[in-house]
Design a protein around this motif. Structure first.
Motif, PDB file in Angstrom:
ATOM      1  N   UNK A  88       0.751  -1.078   0.010  1.00 51.17           N
ATOM      2  CA  UNK A  88      -0.104   0.103   0.118  1.00 51.17           C
ATOM      3  C   UNK A  88       0.841   1.231   0.078  1.00 51.17           C
ATOM      4  N   UNK A 100      -2.993   9.718   7.420  1.00 52.93           N
ATOM      5  CA  UNK A 100      -2.533   9.112   6.163  1.00 52.93           C
ATOM      6  C   UNK A 100      -3.818   8.488   5.570  1.00 52.93           C
ATOM      7  N   UNK A 102      -4.475   5.732   2.435  1.00 56.77           N
ATOM      8  CA  UNK A 102      -4.004   4.493   1.915  1.00 56.77           C
ATOM      9  C   UNK A 102      -4.995   4.339   0.620  1.00 56.77           C
ATOM     10  N   UNK A 103      -4.303   3.736  -0.204  1.00 61.14           N
ATOM     11  CA  UNK A 103      -4.912   3.280  -1.572  1.00 61.14           C
ATOM     12  C   UNK A 103      -5.341   1.786  -1.153  1.00 61.14           C
ATOM     13  N   UNK A 104      -5.921   1.117  -2.240  1.00 66.01           N
ATOM     14  CA  UNK A 104      -6.550  -0.301  -1.916  1.00 66.01           C
ATOM     15  C   UNK A 104      -5.354  -1.298  -2.206  1.00 66.01           C
TER      16      UNK A 104
END
Lengths: 112, 115
Positions: A88, A100, A102-104
């Motif tokens: 990630x 923060x 986060x992406x997937x």
């Protein structure tokens, strides 16, 4: 919408090959971090790159950051089966330096 | 040294029940964060503590969610009247000081399943 989005969603390679994962984000950031997660449990911090840095190395990891394109890449060289995990990227927004986003993630599978 | 610990590791509950999730941060870390990760998704920020106060609760999805931190250490995330959509892994992290320039150290998470 996601601040950080990784691609590809999944990557399968053979041991010894290099793995490259990409992350794109939308807003100005202070820093970008990469984390690793095994089996859907706790995350392990891999590397942090600041917005004024362009490239950073740590062992077999190489991270680049292009703030003009709002993108980052994580390269793992000479991959090992033990590198199999989800990766990630996480970004913070300028002015919100603790949160923060986060992406997937990219699911990396390294086949022995 | 000891890392971030969370308990329980797994929790199965019935819809409508309340649950409490616990986080023990690394000793001396002033900042504490809760995230939620649904199946196949990235992490969703829930709440951030600086000491005992929570300057940012903006990520809590509804008023059924609350969190507290006592003594600048242990934190508890409480979900009241659980719903099936609350099923997820709840992750806690801590850092020495607030700021994303600091590495966040994550616990192993609590996997919550609401039946």
């Amino acid at each position: 919408s996601q601040q950080g989005e990784e691609d590809p969603q999944a990557l399968s390679i053979q041991e010894g090959e290099n793995a490259t994962m990409n992350c794109s984000y939308k807003t100005s950031i202070n820093n970008l971090q990469w984390y690793r997660q095994n089996s859907g449990r706790g995350l392990v911090h891999l590397i942090l790159i600041r917005s004024n840095e362009r490239e950073k190395h740590s062992g077999r990891l190489r991270v680049t950051l292009d703030t003009s394109k709002k993108s980052s890449s994580l390269l793992i060289t000479a991959s090992r089966a033990a590198d199999t995990a989800s990766y990630f990227c996480a970004t913070d927004k300028k002015g919100s330096n603790y949160k923060l986003t986060f992406g997937k993630g990219t699911l990396l599978t390294v086949n022995p | 040294g000891a890392g971030v610990s969370q308990s329980p590791s797994n929790k199965v509950t019935e819809k409508g029940k309340d649950v409490e999730l616990r986080c023990d941060p690394i000793s001396g870390h002033t900042a504490l964060y809760w995230y939620r990760q649904s199946l196949g998704q990235g992490l969703e920020f829930l709440i951030y503590f600086q000491g005992n106060s929570a300057p940012d609760k903006s990520g809590l999805p509804s008023d059924r969610f609350s969190a507290e931190r006592t003594g600048g250490s242990v934190s508890t995330l409480t979900i009241q009247r659980t719903q099936q959509e609350d099923s997820a892994v709840y992750l806690c992290a801590s850092s020495p000081d607030p700021g994303a320039q600091e590495t966040q150290y994550f616990g192993p998470g609590t996997r919550l399943l609401v039946l």
